[in-house]
Design an enzyme around this catalytic site. Structure first.
Site, PDB file in Angstrom:
ATOM      1  N   CYS A 379      32.515 -67.945  28.151  1.00  0.00           N
ATOM      2  CA  CYS A 379      32.571 -66.858  27.744  1.00  0.00           C
ATOM      3  C   CYS A 379      33.106 -65.537  28.800  1.00  0.00           C
ATOM      4  CB  CYS A 379      31.091 -66.514  27.081  1.00  0.00           C
ATOM      5  SG  CYS A 379      31.041 -65.197  26.092  1.00  0.00           S
ATOM      6  N   HIS A 515      30.726 -71.435  24.306  1.00  0.00           N
ATOM      7  CA  HIS A 515      29.412 -72.018  25.074  1.00  0.00           C
ATOM      8  C   HIS A 515      29.371 -73.450  24.954  1.00  0.00           C
ATOM      9  CE1 HIS A 515      28.071 -68.035  26.219  1.00  0.00           C
ATOM     10  NE2 HIS A 515      28.468 -67.555  25.180  1.00  0.00           N
ATOM     11  N   GLU A 517      27.559 -75.355  26.532  1.00  0.00           N
ATOM     12  CA  GLU A 517      26.487 -75.855  27.258  1.00  0.00           C
ATOM     13  C   GLU A 517      25.538 -76.057  26.086  1.00  0.00           C
ATOM     14  OE1 GLU A 517      26.128 -71.299  27.638  1.00  0.00           O
ATOM     15  OE2 GLU A 517      27.668 -72.921  27.622  1.00  0.00           O
TER      16      GLU A 517
END
Length: 546
Positions: A379, A515, A517
């Site tokens: 990001c 993102h 994750e």
């Protein structure tokens, strides 16, 4: 399909790990072939966590459908296969907001709006709606029993349990059983008082999960069962462990899943926890160790980067490497210089908002590029990598993001004013839009260019990843940066927005606007993080291609 409910509450102190305990039980039930979902009810007045400070609340977890939710939903997705949605998390603020909107419309026909029945009914409706289509729903109520904010939620789940009946609802209560070194024993009184508080609300727990730094002796469990009015085999000892992924086995060993199935009259095969056994084995038997520097601005609370931390650990499992995360304050990089980054095997710059520490992140990206240190930007981490490249390689002096500097001659990153969402609808934003719920959110399709590092890692030309941002690469200045050598390896579904960039003149330099994750799990890992940690190991051993 008839849905059964397990309501999860906590007492004595906060941060006992209700989410982990509930998710672990959910994982066991799922391993028995049951369709399981989870919900988190947050008693705070914010409509959602989207505008809350990460240093206060921890990270904001983004679901596939774009909801900004509590970080516990990240735990849920890492433990079970069910994907969370906006229906799996709601706050007191959201409930009150909706009830008041109905009152303004006249939906209540002039009635006096009260906590009971209007607020409690709204909570019950949301719980039933979110749990629909599953065999078992575990519903966690945030906070601690006795908190004034949680009373409407406690009343709502009490009413729900009565309406559903004992054969379809049960209560699981987490408490703390502290050990007093001076007395040489664990103390059960806090647990007794916590259950007493719960009983005063009208809730009798069916399972007590007792947190302690050691196994709770059998005689103390008998005592808890006697004074708290629960079966002895329903007093679960949950000692501290060195890995949260050991909790499912710990809970299963005490027959907790069998208690649940018996209560609900469910016949299901024995749980197969072989995947979790593999995770524990990989975690306990690393073949090496790497140190990854996380350069951020919220480092005083590691939970602000919870999913990134977990994704790095998962990548370590896939590479049989123990991952040490060294938190580096981006302001320290500004004030003390890049010397604070020396000795790292890789550098990760995660997402963030605001201009504090941005120049430190830009310096970190420059250090990684110039010293051939593996770099992963997420990001804002992608945006600072782009800014650094524009300034120092493309010679666009003073290049910046319009988020931080409106006067820059080269706004290489700018506000997205229009984009197509995951459902194909066009979204529009302006500088004056509200901060809450106005970002590009949720799972979006991304096209990867063949022959790139991203394509090699994912092994696919199209992927879906989750987003949470307002700013994007400025397409007007993109040709100038690409001409200087930066590779755009990922584009949005309409191919108008830059999603992934790479530096072809660097052995491992990848940054993504999304993102990754949020979709990493201990059992499956994530290709981007797995590749990053692998590169860190190779860099440490001097094997990374220059």
């Amino acid at each position: 399909m008839t849905t059964n409910y397990i309501f999860v509450t906590g007492g004595v102190v906060s941060s006992l790990g209700k989410g982990i305990a509930a998710a672990s039980l959910a994982a066991i039930l799922e391993a028995r072939g049951l369709k399981v979902t989870m919900m988190k009810l947050d008693p705070y007045i914010n409509v959602d966590p989207g505008t809350m400070s990460p240093t206060q609340h921890g990270e904001v977890f983004v679901t596939e459908d774009g909801a900004e939710t509590d970080l516990d939903l990240g735990h849920y997705e890492r433990f079970i296969r069910t994907k969370m949605t906006k229906r799996n998390n709601f706050t007191a603020g959201r409930v009150y907001s909706d009830v008041l909107a109905k009152e303004r419309r006249g939906d209540y026909l002039g009635a006096t709006i009260q906590v009971i029945p209007h607020i409690t009914n709204s909570i019950k409706e949301r719980v039933i709606s979110g749990a629909a289509g599953h065999d078992i729903a575990l519903v966690e109520v945030g906070g601690t029993v006795g908190d004034i904010e949680s009373l409407p939620f406690m009343e709502a789940i009490r009413q729900l349990a009565v309406e559903l009946g004992r054969e379809r609802a049960m209560f699981m209560h987490l408490t703390l059983v502290p050990y007093l070194a001076a007395a040489g024993e664990v103390k059960t009184k806090p647990t007794q008082h916590s259950v007493k508080e719960l009983l005063s609300i009208g809730i009798q727990p069916d399972i007590l999960v007792c947190r302690s730094d050691r196994n709770i002796p059998s005689n103390e469990r008998k005592k808890i069962a006697l004074f708290c009015n629960v079966q002895e085999n329903a007093v679960i000892s949950m000692r501290d462990v060195d890995s949260i992924y050991k909790i499912p086995q710990l809970i299963k060993a005490q027959g907790t899943d069998e208690l649940v199935c018996k209560r609900f009259g469910i016949t299901a095969p024995e749980a197969d926890l072989s995947e979790w056994e593999q995770v524990i084995y990989e975690e306990a038997n690393p073949t090496g160790e790497v140190t990854i520097g996380m350069v951020g601005k919220y480092i005083e609370l590691p939970d602000a980067y919870k999913s990134v931390n977990e994704a790095l650990k998962h990548a370590g499992l896939k590479n049989r490497l123990s991952v040490n995360i060294k938190y580096v304050d981006s302001q320290d990089v500004e004030s003390r210089g890049v010397e604070v980054l020396e000795g790292l095997d890789a550098i990760l710059v995660p997402g963030g908002f605001g201009d504090r520490g941005v120049e430190g992140k830009i310096l970190a990206a420059q250090y990684a590029r110039e010293n051939k240190v593996p770099y992963l930007g997420i990001c804002l981490g992608m945006q600072v990598a782009l800014i650094e490249y524009a300034r120092n390689v493309a010679k666009m002096e003073g290049a910046h993001s319009s988020e931080f500097c409106t006067e820059t001659k080269y706004p290489v990153v700018g506000l997205i004013t229009e984009w197509t969402d995951g459902e194909g609808k066009v979204e529009e934003r302006t500088e004056t839009s509200d901060l809450g719920g106005t970002m590009r959110l949720g799972s979006q399709l991304c096209h990867l260019a063949k022959g790139t590092k991203a394509y090699e890692l994912y092994g696919s030309a199209t992927i879906h990843e989750r987003h949470r941002h307002r700013y994007e690469v400025n397409n007007n200045l993109r040709p100038q940066i690409e001409k200087a050598g930066l590779k755009v390896s990922g584009l949005s579904a309409d191919k108008k927005l830059v999603e992934v960039i790479e530096n072809p003149n660097h052995p491992w330099f990848v940054a993504a606007q999304f993102h990754p994750e949020f979709t990493s799990t201990p059992r499956d890992g994530h290709p981007l993080f797995a590749g990053f940690v692998k590169a860190a190991g190779e860099f440490q051993r001097g094997e990374l291609e220059k």
